[in-house]
Design a protein around this motif. Structure first.
Motif, PDB file in Angstrom:
ATOM      1  N   TRP A 106       9.903   3.952  42.519  1.00 51.75           N
ATOM      2  CA  TRP A 106      11.135   4.717  42.715  1.00 51.75           C
ATOM      3  C   TRP A 106      11.370   5.149  44.166  1.00 51.75           C
ATOM      4  O   TRP A 106      12.502   5.050  44.671  1.00 51.75           O
ATOM      5  N   PRO A 107      10.353   5.614  44.893  1.00 55.12           N
ATOM      6  CA  PRO A 107      10.603   6.010  46.288  1.00 55.12           C
ATOM      7  C   PRO A 107      11.036   4.849  47.183  1.00 55.12           C
ATOM      8  O   PRO A 107      11.573   5.078  48.278  1.00 55.12           O
ATOM      9  N   HIS A 108      10.807   3.628  46.740  1.00 53.35           N
ATOM     10  CA  HIS A 108      11.110   2.452  47.558  1.00 53.35           C
ATOM     11  C   HIS A 108      12.417   1.769  47.140  1.00 53.35           C
ATOM     12  O   HIS A 108      12.749   0.708  47.665  1.00 53.35           O
ATOM     13  N   VAL A 109      13.125   2.362  46.182  1.00 47.10           N
ATOM     14  CA  VAL A 109      14.347   1.757  45.656  1.00 47.10           C
ATOM     15  C   VAL A 109      15.550   2.302  46.413  1.00 47.10           C
ATOM     16  O   VAL A 109      15.696   3.525  46.563  1.00 47.10           O
ATOM     17  N   ALA A 110      16.408   1.404  46.887  1.00 44.69           N
ATOM     18  CA  ALA A 110      17.604   1.825  47.614  1.00 44.69           C
ATOM     19  C   ALA A 110      18.548   2.585  46.687  1.00 44.69           C
ATOM     20  O   ALA A 110      18.530   2.400  45.466  1.00 44.69           O
ATOM     21  N   SER A 111      19.381   3.433  47.270  1.00 46.67           N
ATOM     22  CA  SER A 111      20.263   4.284  46.466  1.00 46.67           C
ATOM     23  C   SER A 111      21.211   3.471  45.592  1.00 46.67           C
ATOM     24  O   SER A 111      21.507   3.870  44.458  1.00 46.67           O
ATOM     25  N   ASP A 112      21.672   2.319  46.083  1.00 46.91           N
ATOM     26  CA  ASP A 112      22.585   1.514  45.271  1.00 46.91           C
ATOM     27  C   ASP A 112      21.857   0.714  44.198  1.00 46.91           C
ATOM     28  O   ASP A 112      22.481   0.213  43.256  1.00 46.91           O
ATOM     29  N   GLU A 113      20.520   0.609  44.313  1.00 47.34           N
ATOM     30  CA  GLU A 113      19.730  -0.109  43.310  1.00 47.34           C
ATOM     31  C   GLU A 113      19.252   0.807  42.183  1.00 47.34           C
ATOM     32  O   GLU A 113      18.929   0.326  41.092  1.00 47.34           O
ATOM     33  N   ARG A 114      19.189   2.094  42.442  1.00 44.85           N
ATOM     34  CA  ARG A 114      18.616   3.009  41.455  1.00 44.85           C
ATOM     35  C   ARG A 114      19.368   3.006  40.122  1.00 44.85           C
ATOM     36  O   ARG A 114      18.728   2.980  39.062  1.00 44.85           O
ATOM     37  N   PRO A 115      20.703   3.022  40.110  1.00 46.09           N
ATOM     38  CA  PRO A 115      21.382   2.932  38.804  1.00 46.09           C
ATOM     39  C   PRO A 115      21.066   1.633  38.071  1.00 46.09           C
ATOM     40  O   PRO A 115      20.930   1.621  36.841  1.00 46.09           O
ATOM     41  N   LEU A 116      20.933   0.545  38.816  1.00 46.25           N
ATOM     42  CA  LEU A 116      20.642  -0.753  38.199  1.00 46.25           C
ATOM     43  C   LEU A 116      19.231  -0.775  37.618  1.00 46.25           C
ATOM     44  O   LEU A 116      19.007  -1.295  36.518  1.00 46.25           O
TER      45      LEU A 116
END
Length: 360
Positions: A106-116
């Motif tokens: 989770w800390p390495h996930v971009a903000s636009d990828e988090r919902p996906l």
């Protein structure tokens, strides 16, 4: 987990629609590669295997859960998703291992990828199915809890105090055994470590054909780590659901027993496992466990060889060795843990040999 490894995990998960065994395998490959004690040959083999894992498929989830705010960090993520895990208890072990995998990246996930990524997790969780009776709902646990005697429930968890859970003839009886340890001062990390030891005992005594005991073991390892982020009231319920899955595996899944052999012969662990002789492999592992470096050298060799051959079972072998490595940490490996690893790998070797000689 290093950023580059985590990004590879994220890419592997987002390539599919779901979040299950393959997602967990992606995360375990990265996690094991990141361990200082991972041998160079195994690390190279793991790096080369990432593209062969594939991705999970699941029907799209359509509901309100995906409309919630995106969690800021691991603690928010666990607080948001834990109630959903409780309400969808099919294969609690896999659910917990999946959540840990999501938390780790989770800390390495971009903000636009988090919902996906959260949607992939919900797709997999909601679509997951398991045999009737293999899971227990929140409502059932509440009903069982109301029938308990009023006691503190602060019995310290040990293998001796929890062993009776595996011997209980009913699911409710098994819950009573775990409830004895779920008082206000419960040590959930230790409790799950002990549950993991019980899962190891099941793998020592029975052929875990469908990998249910292994999945429970992975769930206990996940719980030990999720203690750092998940609200304890949620983790206590999930631990109860995990204990039920273990009880069901032992009593209702028709596991064939491992036949005990009184032959005292011995062999090096790698040779014993490769022979497919489960009891010989157990004896060899217990001997090598006396010297941890020797045991781990054999374990890493066996897993590396399985991945290089692209055995059907290599992801399961990876999950098992990762779980036992986590349980061991910097301590000496438990003889039971060592024997369970060798037994399962020997069973895989026997299956491969039998399949190769069976006319098609």
């Amino acid at each position: 987990m290093r950023h580059a490894l985590a990004r590879r995990v994220v890419s592997g998960i987002l390539a599919g629609d779901g979040f299950g065994q393959r997602a967990v395998t992606h995360a375990l490959v990265a996690s094991l590669s990141d361990r200082a004690e991972c041998p160079d040959d195994l690390r190279r083999t793991l790096d080369g295997s990432a593209d062969t894992i594939g991705s999970d498929s699941a029907a799209p989830y359509l509901g309100v859960l995906n409309q919630r705010p995106i969690p800021r960090d691991e603690r928010d993520l666990c607080a948001q998703l834990a109630p959903t895990l409780i309400d969808h208890p099919s294969d609690t072990g896999l659910n917990l291992a999946s959540l840990l995998s999501l938390v780790e990246v989770w800390p390495h996930v971009a903000s636009d990828e988090r919902p996906l990524l959260r949607l992939r997790f919900l797709n997999g969780l909601i679509a997951r199915r398991s045999p009737a009776g293999s899971f227990v709902t929140r409502d059932t646990l509440c009903a069982w809890q109301r029938q308990l005697q009023t006691t503190a429930g602060d019995t310290p968890p040990t293998v001796a105090t929890l062993q009776s859970l595996l011997d209980e003839p009913t699911a409710q009886g098994a819950y009573r055994r775990i409830a004895e340890h779920l008082g206000p001062s419960v040590d959930l990390k230790t409790l799950n470590h002990v549950l993991g030891a019980l899962a190891i005992q099941v793998m020592l005594r029975f052929h875990d054909r469908d990998g249910t005991a292994l999945q429970v073991l992975l769930g206990t390892v996940a719980c030990e780590q999720l203690v750092a982020w998940m609200p304890p009231e949620h983790l206590a319920i999930l631990t109860s659901q995990l204990a039920h899955q273990l009880w069901w595996c032992r009593h209702e899944s028709s596991l064939p027993p491992v036949l005990v052999c009184i032959d005292p012969s011995s062999a090096p662990m790698v040779e014993a496992v490769t022979s497919g002789d489960v009891t010989l492999a157990q004896r060899a592992a217990r001997v090598e466990a006396r010297v941890s470096e020797q045991f781990w050298e054999s374990a890493w060799r066996l897993v590396t060889a399985s991945i290089k051959r692209q055995d059907d079972e290599w992801p399961s072998a990876l999950r098992l060795v990762s779980a036992i490595a986590w349980r061991t940490g910097s301590q000496a490996v438990s003889p039971d843990d060592a024997a369970a690893l060798a037994a399962v790998l020997a069973a895989y070797a026997h299956h491969r040999s039998a399949s190769a000689t069976t006319p098609r």
